[in-house]
Design an enzyme around this catalytic site. Structure first.
Site, PDB file in Angstrom:
ATOM      1  N   GLY A 159       0.824  -1.209   0.000  1.00  0.00           N
ATOM      2  CA  GLY A 159       0.000   0.000   0.000  1.00  0.00           C
ATOM      3  C   GLY A 159       0.851   1.248   0.000  1.00  0.00           C
ATOM      4  N   ALA A 160       1.966   1.202  -0.743  1.00  0.00           N
ATOM      5  CA  ALA A 160       2.969   2.274  -0.663  1.00  0.00           C
ATOM      6  C   ALA A 160       2.655   3.482  -1.530  1.00  0.00           C
ATOM      7  CB  ALA A 160       4.340   1.714  -1.063  1.00  0.00           C
ATOM      8  N   ASP A 196      -1.978  -6.814  -6.804  1.00  0.00           N
ATOM      9  CA  ASP A 196      -3.293  -6.673  -6.183  1.00  0.00           C
ATOM     10  C   ASP A 196      -3.399  -7.747  -5.108  1.00  0.00           C
ATOM     11  OD1 ASP A 196      -5.936  -6.587  -5.427  1.00  0.00           O
ATOM     12  OD2 ASP A 196      -6.735  -6.503  -7.472  1.00  0.00           O
ATOM     13  N   SER A 251      -5.857  -0.711  13.317  1.00  0.00           N
ATOM     14  CA  SER A 251      -6.606   0.538  13.398  1.00  0.00           C
ATOM     15  C   SER A 251      -7.305   0.611  14.744  1.00  0.00           C
ATOM     16  CB  SER A 251      -7.649   0.598  12.277  1.00  0.00           C
ATOM     17  OG  SER A 251      -8.543   1.682  12.458  1.00  0.00           O
ATOM     18  N   TYR A 310     -14.552  -4.165   8.243  1.00  0.00           N
ATOM     19  CA  TYR A 310     -13.273  -3.471   8.388  1.00  0.00           C
ATOM     20  C   TYR A 310     -12.781  -3.583   9.827  1.00  0.00           C
ATOM     21  CZ  TYR A 310      -9.778   0.253   8.056  1.00  0.00           C
ATOM     22  OH  TYR A 310      -8.603   0.969   8.092  1.00  0.00           O
ATOM     23  N   ALA A 311     -13.673  -3.301  10.778  1.00  0.00           N
ATOM     24  CA  ALA A 311     -13.302  -3.386  12.189  1.00  0.00           C
ATOM     25  C   ALA A 311     -12.943  -4.811  12.574  1.00  0.00           C
ATOM     26  CB  ALA A 311     -14.441  -2.869  13.062  1.00  0.00           C
TER      27      ALA A 311
END
Length: 257
Positions: free
Chosen positions: A10-11, A61, A138, A148-149
């Site tokens: 994810g750079a 990907d 996160s 996501y969580a």
């Protein structure tokens, strides 16, 4: 002497780009991973010019088997001293409105890819007797805001488990739990997130504090004093209140890699 070498997923933007700038300034050679070849090559050329390091580009990907395998091959076939699993994105819609393939792809990027890359790197690093892994989780991990969580909580627990297995070795594993960060994330979603200035962290602050904690061998890093205090309080908050607060605070997100 060989320069240390870091691989960052994810750079191409956000935190990943911030990690790349920080480590390049510290003299690391880099392997930059993301889906956007144009943005990766632009970043690689800039970092090589500014810091006289070598920056390689791997277009992959991580929601696909092919993409994960390509990055695992880099880890297994060449030296990676630091792995930063940062690639990730949120979904624009909720669980019931998202297509099954969208949920599957997100789970692969946020959970499957992190697990496979971490394990591949851990085995290589343990064999060489050195190395560090940084997995970006996160503060969402302590909420109930959708898949996501759940995925970020999985990253946190997985990282803690891996760190436990590597205890007593020179290899460190750190989960980073950032709060709200000033990146392109919300803009790409078309979501306007207002709030007091204190809830917003800069990319530079998150990168600097998380790398400092990783170098100190800490298993969990929560950048920002306010978020650090919140992380200590959350375990004592009843889950029903967590659910209620999450329902009122959730918002849609989409891919940022």
């Amino acid at each position: 002497m060989m320069r240390p070498r870091a691989l960052i997923t994810g750079a191409s933007s956000g935190l990943g780009r911030g990690y790349a700038h920080n480590l390049a300034a510290d003299g690391y050679d880099l392997v930059l991973v993301a889906r956007s070849e144009e943005r990766l090559r632009e970043l690689a050329e800039r970092l090589e010019s500014e810091h006289r390091i070598r920056a390689e580009v791997v277009v992959a990907d991580l929601s696909t088997r092919t993409g994960i395998d390509a990055v695992v091959a880099v880890i297994e076939e060449s030296r990676v001293d630091v792995l930063i699993n940062n690639a990730g994105y949120g979904l624009k819609h909720g669980l019931l409105e998202s297509a099954p393939e969208e949920l599957r792809d997100q789970d692969t990027v946020l959970v499957g890819a992190v697990r496979e890359l971490s394990l591949a790197a851990a085995k290589q690093m343990r064999g060489r007797g050195r190395g560090g892994i940084v997995n970006v989780s996160s503060m969402a991990a302590v909420t109930t805001m959708g898949l996501y969580a759940a995925a970020k909580m999985s990253t946190l627990v997985f990282t803690e488990a891996l760190a436990g297995e590597l205890r007593g070795t020179p290899v460190t594993v750190t989960a980073v739990l950032p709060g709200f960060i000033k990146t392109e994330f919300h803009q790409r979603l078309g979501v306007e997130r207002s709030g007091p200035d204190w809830i917003w962290l800069s990319v530079r602050q998150v990168v600097a504090e998380s790398l400092r904690d990783a170098r100190r061998g800490r298993t969990v890093s929560v950048p920002g004093i306010t978020y650090s205090l919140a992380a200590r309080v959350v375990p004592f908050v009843p889950r029903r209140l967590i659910r209620r607060g999450s329902a009122g605070f959730a918002f849609g997100r989409r891919r940022e890699d």
